[in-house]
Design a protein around this motif. Structure first.
Motif, PDB file in Angstrom:
ATOM      1  N   ARG A   1       1.630   9.001 -10.991  1.00  0.00           N
ATOM      2  CA  ARG A   1       0.570   9.265 -10.006  1.00  0.00           C
ATOM      3  C   ARG A   1       0.286   8.000  -9.227  1.00  0.00           C
ATOM      4  N   GLY A   2      -0.027   8.187  -7.967  1.00  0.00           N
ATOM      5  CA  GLY A   2      -0.283   7.052  -7.100  1.00  0.00           C
ATOM      6  C   GLY A   2      -1.441   6.204  -7.566  1.00  0.00           C
ATOM      7  N   ARG A   3      -2.527   6.843  -8.017  1.00  0.00           N
ATOM      8  CA  ARG A   3      -3.699   6.062  -8.422  1.00  0.00           C
ATOM      9  C   ARG A   3      -3.403   5.237  -9.672  1.00  0.00           C
ATOM     10  N   ASP A   4      -2.557   5.780 -10.578  1.00  0.00           N
ATOM     11  CA  ASP A   4      -2.204   5.019 -11.778  1.00  0.00           C
ATOM     12  C   ASP A   4      -1.298   3.853 -11.440  1.00  0.00           C
ATOM     13  N   ALA A   5      -0.328   4.090 -10.567  1.00  0.00           N
ATOM     14  CA  ALA A   5       0.561   3.001 -10.159  1.00  0.00           C
ATOM     15  C   ALA A   5      -0.218   1.886  -9.486  1.00  0.00           C
ATOM     16  N   SER A   6      -1.136   2.257  -8.607  1.00  0.00           N
ATOM     17  CA  SER A   6      -1.922   1.251  -7.886  1.00  0.00           C
ATOM     18  C   SER A   6      -2.834   0.476  -8.839  1.00  0.00           C
TER      19      SER A   6
ATOM     20  N   HIS B   1       7.285   4.204 -16.858  1.00  0.00           N
ATOM     21  CA  HIS B   1       7.064   2.931 -17.543  1.00  0.00           C
ATOM     22  C   HIS B   1       6.940   1.851 -16.466  1.00  0.00           C
ATOM     23  N   LEU B   2       5.874   1.085 -16.528  1.00  0.00           N
ATOM     24  CA  LEU B   2       5.818  -0.130 -15.720  1.00  0.00           C
ATOM     25  C   LEU B   2       6.359  -1.258 -16.588  1.00  0.00           C
TER      26      LEU B   2
ATOM     27  N   LEU C   1       4.101   6.765  -2.235  1.00  0.00           N
ATOM     28  CA  LEU C   1       5.479   6.924  -2.707  1.00  0.00           C
ATOM     29  C   LEU C   1       5.509   7.642  -4.052  1.00  0.00           C
ATOM     30  N   MET C   2       4.621   7.274  -4.972  1.00  0.00           N
ATOM     31  CA  MET C   2       4.597   7.929  -6.271  1.00  0.00           C
ATOM     32  C   MET C   2       4.198   9.402  -6.159  1.00  0.00           C
ATOM     33  N   GLU C   3       3.321   9.707  -5.214  1.00  0.00           N
ATOM     34  CA  GLU C   3       2.948  11.106  -5.016  1.00  0.00           C
ATOM     35  C   GLU C   3       4.129  11.917  -4.482  1.00  0.00           C
ATOM     36  N   ILE C   4       5.005  11.283  -3.727  1.00  0.00           N
ATOM     37  CA  ILE C   4       6.221  11.942  -3.251  1.00  0.00           C
ATOM     38  C   ILE C   4       7.240  12.072  -4.376  1.00  0.00           C
ATOM     39  N   ILE C   5       7.368  11.022  -5.181  1.00  0.00           N
ATOM     40  CA  ILE C   5       8.368  11.004  -6.248  1.00  0.00           C
ATOM     41  C   ILE C   5       8.077  12.063  -7.306  1.00  0.00           C
TER      42      ILE C   5
ATOM     43  N   GLU D   1       0.817  -1.219   0.000  1.00  0.00           N
ATOM     44  CA  GLU D   1       0.000   0.000   0.000  1.00  0.00           C
ATOM     45  C   GLU D   1       0.848   1.267   0.000  1.00  0.00           C
ATOM     46  N   ASP D   2       2.153   1.125   0.196  1.00  0.00           N
ATOM     47  CA  ASP D   2       3.039   2.299   0.172  1.00  0.00           C
ATOM     48  C   ASP D   2       3.272   2.808  -1.247  1.00  0.00           C
TER      49      ASP D   2
END
Length: 603
Positions: A459-464, A493-494, A316-320, A311-312
């Motif tokens: 973005r966090g929502r996209d990464a999740s 890129h994932l 984390l992406m919002e911080i990055i 869940e981090d």
């Protein structure tokens, strides 16, 4: 000694003796990597006697005569018929006849012959010959595009044009402008060694991908990435020399001005910027390319943070994102999942688990707890550049931001042994090529991999969302999930590497079905692939369907104008010439297992 044993025990090729060789400083590491690969190989060596596959649209006798004609032009020793058993080899001794990590039968994407031009004029001769006989040709630089099809041609029976063997010169290194000019057979290994030989390696750096054996040109025109601030390779090129499918020769940008002195320093020239149509396309053969090199920043310091929970990822992406956009986080760094951290140690999956389905999370975390890094779920690998006081300022900002996540931990590099993966990332982020990365392929017997590579905002929502999508589909097909986010300036890129046993038909089928589902479902959510395997090119191209497929229609018009006979890499990136269209050449889930269509238009 059997042929399999001979291959396993053969000497690893080295630079400068082989253009495709390993630098001497990496030889011991390469030898250990090779031993690990062959220790897990159970796939029998192919001993099948075979006739060359003749491309559709030409009779066998005519094809043989045409090859003889080409041999007279280039020299018979530079034209090889592919009529011997297929050898898979390994990364440093890879085939140029087929995909060594094939997801289909190895005879699907297979060349009929391989030719080795040694000059611009000989590349033009090959193209003119292909037009005369209507024979498809498929150019490669090195053929190490592993995970995306390797050296294999999209159209079965194409003649592979191997540019690397005889066109591998570094034509210029300019220490004032920090640029170079290279041919297709120059690898990142070779360019790095050339800087060392000239005493320039402390003055300027290259930017290297995870493994340095690929062609600088090949990686760049496929829009590959590296891990210094110069990580966007296509953005760092300047100037192309290209043989068009008609055999004509052009230079782009300032190279079109006779006697110019800025070809490698200003990419645009005058008029429309045409370089882009030669990246990820089949519109021309790039035979020279300029590339910018990075000035030594005056210091560097690698760092690694771990984060305890899945869940981090979103916070984390919002911080990055703001740190990356503002260049506090300077390089194209990685956020990697713990499963890949375990796999990159090079041990087989059976070391940890031999049951059905994906390895349980508890097993992965127990294994991680025994490593020098310790247990975690996510790891961030980065580097700060510049003099000590500048690095200190940036690292203090990064530390305060990352530690907003409970349980975040900065790893002390002094506690890590020399063979820890951290040090491979350290070398790559300062422009020193390595060969560590592919050790995670040893996770499966006869290890092979194929990549899912969507792009999204940071973005966090996209990464999740992408992580949840990947996890769900991997669970559906019983596959272990290896996600890593490569973070650019405003996108990420994932990269999901699906590792499978290429000798196991069920595992191959599961990997391909999973990948097709990933592409389809990600596209529905607005995420497109930036690069893909040969078998997925038609599907991925079809997802870029805005305005009734206007982009593909535009690409087809370009193809028909530049390649009226449809001879150059037909089908690459889903772009089919007119003579192939409407004949079932596109690969979909419904046509799975078969790469060919129903002939070509004889006109």
């Amino acid at each position: 000694m059997s042929s399999f044993a001979e291959e396993a025990n053969s000497a690893v090729p080295t630079l400068p003796g082989s253009h495709s060789g390993i630098p001497p400083f990496l030889l011991d590491k390469a030898q250990r990597a090779k031993e690990g690969i062959f220790d897990g190989r159970t796939k029998p060596q192919n001993e099948r006697q075979r006739l060359p596959v003749v491309p559709q649209g030409i009779e066998r006798d005519d094809f043989v005569k045409a090859l003889g004609e080409l041999g007279e032009q280039l020299g018979a020793e530079h034209v090889e018929v592919n009529d011997k058993p297929l050898r898979d080899g390994w990364y440093m001794e890879h085939p140029n006849t087929h995909d060594m990590m094939t997801i289909l039968d190895e005879e699907e994407f297979v060349a009929s012959a391989i030719v080795y031009p040694g000059s611009t004029e000989e590349v033009q001769q090959v193209v003119n010959w292909a037009n005369k006989h209507r024979i498809p040709v498929f150019p490669i630089s090195m053929g190490r595009n592993l995970g995306y099809g390797g050296a294999a041609p999209r159209v079965r029976g194409s003649v592979t044009v191997d540019l690397g063997r005889r066109m591998n010169k570094i034509l210029d290194i300019n220490a004032e402008d920090y640029t170079c000019l290279v041919e297709p057979g120059v690898t990142f290994y070779a360019l790095y060694e050339a800087l060392k030989e000239r005493g320039l390696d402390e003055h300027m750096w290259i930017d290297t991908p995870d493994i340095g054996g690929g062609s600088v040109i090949g990686n760049t025109v496929d829009r590959g990435v590296g891990y210094t601030p110069y990580g966007d390779h296509w953005a760092c090129h300047s100037g192309l020399e290209v043989v068009l499918p008609t055999g004509e020769l052009i230079r782009t940008g300032m190279g079109a001005l006779p006697g110019n002195n800025t070809w490698q320093t200003f990419p645009y020239g005058f008029g429309p910027y045409s370089d882009g149509i030669f990246s990820q396309s089949n519109f021309g053969i790039v035979i020279k390319m300029g590339m910018t090199l990075m000035p030594n920043p005056g210091g560097h310091e690698s760092f690694m943070y771990t984060f305890p929970n899945e869940e981090d990822l979103a916070p984390l992406m919002e911080i990055i994102r703001p740190l990356r956009i503002s260049n506090i986080l300077e390089n194209a760094a990685q956020v990697r999942h713990v499963t890949q951290h375990i796999a990159v140690r090079g041990l087989p999956r059976s070391t940890f688990y031999s049951g059905p389905g994906p390895v349980p999370a508890s097993t992965i975390h127990a294994a991680a707890a025994q490593t020098p890094v310790g247990d975690h779920t996510w790891a961030y690998y980065g580097m700060a550049y510049g003099p000590p006081h500048i690095r200190s300022h940036k690292l203090t900002l990064i530390d305060s931001e990352f530690k907003r996540i409970p349980g975040a931990k900065r790893i002390d590099p002094s506690t890590l042994p020399a063979d820890e993966y951290f040090w491979s990332r350290d070398r790559i982020a300062r422009g020193v090529p390595d060969i560590h990365e592919l050790r995670w392929v040893n996770w499966a017997s006869n290890g092979a991999h194929i990549a899912f590579s969507p792009v999204s905002p940071i973005r966090g929502r996209d990464a999740s969302k992408l992580f949840a999508l990947g996890r769900r589909l991997h669970d559906r097909y019983g596959l272990d999930f290896f996600p890593a986010f490569i973070v650019g300036l405003r996108e990420m890129h994932l990269i999901v590497e699906i590792v499978f046993d290429r000798a196991d038909p069920e595992r191959k089928a599961a990997a391909l079905s999973c990948l097709r589902d990933l592409v389809e479902e990600a596209a529905r959510e607005g995420y497109g692939e930036y690069r893909t395997h040969l078998v997925l090119m038609d599907q991925v191209a079809g997802t870029y369907a805005w305005n009734d497929g206007a982009l593909m229609k535009f690409n087809q018009r370009l193809k028909d104008a530049l390649d009226p006979n449809g001879i150059l890499a037909p089908g690459r990136c889903g772009i089919w010439p007119k003579r192939y269209r409407g004949r079932g050449w596109e690969m979909t889930r419904e046509s799975e297992g078969r790469s060919e269509g129903n002939g070509v238009d004889p006109a």
